[in-house]
Design an enzyme around this catalytic site. Structure first.
Site, PDB file in Angstrom:
ATOM      1  N   PRO A 187       0.827  -1.214   0.000  1.00  0.00           N
ATOM      2  CA  PRO A 187       0.000   0.000   0.000  1.00  0.00           C
ATOM      3  C   PRO A 187       0.854   1.254   0.000  1.00  0.00           C
ATOM      4  O   PRO A 187       1.763   1.409   0.817  1.00  0.00           O
ATOM      5  CB  PRO A 187      -0.799  -0.132   1.302  1.00  0.00           C
ATOM      6  CG  PRO A 187      -0.822  -1.596   1.593  1.00  0.00           C
ATOM      7  CD  PRO A 187       0.514  -2.107   1.120  1.00  0.00           C
ATOM      8  N   GLU A 188       0.585   2.157  -0.938  1.00  0.00           N
ATOM      9  CA  GLU A 188       1.314   3.412  -1.043  1.00  0.00           C
ATOM     10  C   GLU A 188       0.407   4.565  -0.604  1.00  0.00           C
ATOM     11  O   GLU A 188      -0.685   4.331  -0.096  1.00  0.00           O
ATOM     12  CB  GLU A 188       1.800   3.598  -2.483  1.00  0.00           C
ATOM     13  CG  GLU A 188       2.713   2.489  -2.974  1.00  0.00           C
ATOM     14  CD  GLU A 188       4.086   2.510  -2.307  1.00  0.00           C
ATOM     15  OE1 GLU A 188       4.403   3.483  -1.594  1.00  0.00           O
ATOM     16  OE2 GLU A 188       4.853   1.551  -2.505  1.00  0.00           O
TER      17      GLU A 188
END
Length: 271
Positions: free
Chosen positions: A2-3
C-alpha cells in the site's frame, strides 16, 4: 505494498465514522514489525479525535495520545460493527463505541505504535525524515527543482526514497515519469527547470487520480469497507512490459532499479 493513495483511501473510508468514538479496548495479536510501546489498556475510555495521514502512516489522534498505523507490505484495515471473529492474520483491534478497527496483515510487516504526541521522539523517529506531502501547497515546484539539483542518483530512485516528496511509490513513480516524458534512469540533477516542473505536476496528477480511483489493487488491497481500487486498470506503463505504449505504440520496456521493476517507453520518455 500500500502506497500513499491506498493509505489515503483507507483513511477516507473510516475517518469520519470513528471520529468522536470512545475507545473500549485495544488488543494485539502476534508481534508486528515494532512493539506497541504501551500497555494495551492505556487508551481505554479515551476519545478518538481524528484520523490523519503522514506519508504512508495513518495517525489516529486520541485524547490519550497518538497511534501510528503502518500497513506494511500486505496489510489492510477493516472497520465496522459486524466484523467476523478475528482470524490468524488479524493482529490489532481497537474496539470503540462506533465499531472495531482491525489490522489484517498476513506478512506482519505492518505496525501499530503508540506515542504520547506527534512531537515525541518515538513518533519523530518514524515521521521526522519524511519529505513534503505531494497533494498539499507545501509541495512547491521551485523547491522541488532545487532539491533535485543536489541528487546525483536516478530520478526514479530519488522519488522512491521519499526524502524530497513522500508517497511516490513504485507504481506512481513509473506513471508520473511517463506523463512527464522523463526516462527513469536519468540523474535527478540533470533535469532542467521545465522538466522538473512537468514532473512536479505529473506527481500531483497521478496521485490525485489514484485516490479518486480508490488506489491500486494488485493483490489484496482493499479499504475498510472491503472495496478494491481500480487505478491499475488505467496505468499507462506500469506492469505493461511488452505491450504497446498507449501513446506511440512502441513496446513498453522494463528494467530493475533498486530491486524494483520499472516500466517505461523508450520513445516517449527522453533521457
Amino acid at each position: 505494498m500500500p502506497e500513499l493513495p491506498e493509505v489515503e483511501v483507507t483513511r477516507l473510508s473510516f475517518a469520519s465514522r470513528i471520529a468522536g468514538a470512545t475507545i473500549l479496548a485495544l488488543q494485539m495479536g502476534k508481534p508486528l514489525r515494532w512493539p506497541l510501546g504501551c500497555d494495551t489498556a492505556r487508551l481505554n475510555g479515551h476519545t478518538v479525535l481524528e484520523v490523519r495521514r503522514r506519508g504512508k502512516y495513518l495517525l489516529l489522534d486520541t485524547t490519550g495520545g497518538l497511534l501510528l498505523i503502518h500497513l506494511g507490505m500486505s496489510g489492510s484495515l477493516g472497520f465496522g460493527n459486524g466484523l467476523p471473529p478475528p482470524g490468524k492474520h488479524d493482529h490489532f483491534e481497537l474496539r470503540t463505541t462506533a465499531g472495531t478497527l482491525r489490522l489484517h496483515d498476513p506478512r506482519r510487516f505492518g505496525a501499530v505504535v503508540y506515542a504520547p504526541a506527534e512531537q515525541d521522539a518515538i513518533a519523530q523517529k518514524l515521521l521526522g525524515r519524511l519529505g513534503v506531502e505531494p497533494l498539499t501547497d507545501a509541495f512547491d515546484a521551485m523547491v522541488f527543482y532545487r532539491a533535485l539539483q543536489t541528487r546525483q542518483t536516478a530520478i526514479k530512485q530519488v522519488l522512491l526514497a521519499g526524502e524530497l516528496v513522500v508517497g511516490v511509490g513504485n507504481i506512481y513513480a513509473s506513471e508520473a515519469l511517463f506523463i512527464a516524458g522523463i526516462r527513469p534512469t536519468v540523474r535527478a540533477a540533470r533535469l532542467s527547470k521545465p522538466r522538473a516542473a512537468r514532473l512536479h505536476a505529473a506527481i500531483r496528477t497521478v496521485l490525485s487520480q489514484a485516490v479518486k480511483k480508490g488506489g491500486s489493487t494488485l493483490k489484496d488491497f482493499s479499504n475498510t469497507m472491503g472495496e478494491s481500487g481500480y487505478f491499475q486498470l488505467e496505468a499507462m506503463v506500469y506492469d505493461r512490459a511488452g505491450l504497446p505504449c498507449k501513446v506511440c505504440g512502441t513496446p513498453v520496456r522494463t528494467l530493475r532499479q533498486g530491486q524494483r521493476s520499472t516500466f517505461f517507453c523508450v520513445n516517449c520518455q527522453k533521457p
